[in-house]
Design an enzyme around this catalytic site. Structure first.
Site, mmCIF file in Angstrom:
data_model
loop_
_atom_site.group_PDB
_atom_site.id
_atom_site.type_symbol
_atom_site.label_atom_id
_atom_site.label_comp_id
_atom_site.label_asym_id
_atom_site.label_seq_id
_atom_site.Cartn_x
_atom_site.Cartn_y
_atom_site.Cartn_z
ATOM 1 N N ASP A 1 0.735 -1.414 -0.164
ATOM 2 C CA ASP A 1 0.038 0.040 0.104
ATOM 3 C C ASP A 1 1.002 1.188 0.004
ATOM 4 O OD1 ASP A 1 -2.525 1.656 0.181
ATOM 5 O OD2 ASP A 1 -2.130 1.522 2.509
ATOM 6 N N ASP B 1 -0.449 4.819 1.383
ATOM 7 C CA ASP B 1 -0.507 5.769 2.374
ATOM 8 C C ASP B 1 -0.524 5.095 3.692
ATOM 9 O OD1 ASP B 1 -0.995 7.906 0.263
ATOM 10 O OD2 ASP B 1 -3.048 7.431 0.420
#
Lengths: 174, 174
Positions: free
Chosen positions: A7, A9
């Site tokens: 991922d 963020d």
């Protein structure tokens, strides 16, 4: 080669840190880390949450984010030993799309555009491992999920955790 | 619910048609459909291919494309009977990302942002069916692939084909 889905963020980029710093500097306010369960936005005073969300949605915000400590060094090594994909659920934020791509080119130049996906949902992707900070992304994953620890997910149980990129290196780079 | 993964360019959107029309109108030139094997760009005269590619990469190009005939009606029905995802390999064209999202919102308003993914590679996604016009996207797919016929893929063999959206309706909406 095994596939790792990583991922952006709160995992390799730090939008929360950037937002808190801006909020303190520009508005003299502060956040309550105790109220961030589920979403760091909830740690901002209620009266200012709309303003914070507006900044989050504005062009350029995701272009200039701090990089999570050690993520560059560890991803560079992972990229030699695994099939690495960066997958960010970004469709809710149309202005972030190009910003995210350019940010990755700046800070992770050893990844190429074929290794990047910006999606609405992560139910669509498959791999051997997923490193993510949200239950909604990890829960449908068919491989081995790892919860990347963030202030908003401290209350979540039931997942093996990665607390920082040095820990990730210990798991994946023996 | 079974999952269908549907491509954008040359499948529900018509960048080739738009480019040819513009080229005829603005430059009085024409294309050679016999030279498009593998890529429609090769049908443009060699001296103008760089110009065509530049327009393809410029902001706004993917924002105003014609919609493929019957695709809206058929996708609206598919969306009631299947888990529909729109997946476009768009990372090579950073300026197209937001344009594609806005184009979908305009022409396929019954789809929501959770159903959209813009990727570098389609090796990352899984589902029951994939409708796409490129071998590179279909060849690694674990479900049932359908080649959506386009002028650049007429020479490809080994795939079941969909020639237009009325044919797709016959296959998927019985």
């Amino acid at each position: 080669m095994e596939r790792i889905i990583i991922d952006m963020d709160e995992v390799i980029a730090d939008p929360m840190g950037e937002m808190i710093e801006w909020y303190r500097r520009e508005h003299g306010g502060d956040v309550d880390f105790g109220k961030m369960d589920g979403s760091w936005l909830k740690g901002f005073p209620e009266k200012d949450q709309a303003m914070v969300l507006e900044r989050l949605k504005s062009p350029g915000f995701f272009r200039h984010l701090p990089v999570m400590e050690d993520s560059q060094d560890v991803l560079r090594e992972l990229n030699k030993n695994y099939e690495v994909f960066i997958v960010s659920a970004a469709m809710e934020f149309p202005n972030s799309l190009k910003d995210k791509l350019e940010w990755l080119a700046d800070h992770f130049p050893f990844l190429n555009w074929r290794q990047i996906a910006l999606t609405g949902s992560k139910d669509l992707v498959f791999g051997d491992y997923m490193i993510d900070d949200h239950v909604k992304n990890l829960k449908g994953f068919k491989g081995k999920p790892y919860m990347y620890t963030a202030v908003h997910n401290l209350g979540v149980t039931g997942y093996d955790r990665i607390g920082n990129w040095k820990e990730a290196a210990k798991i994946f780079l023996k």
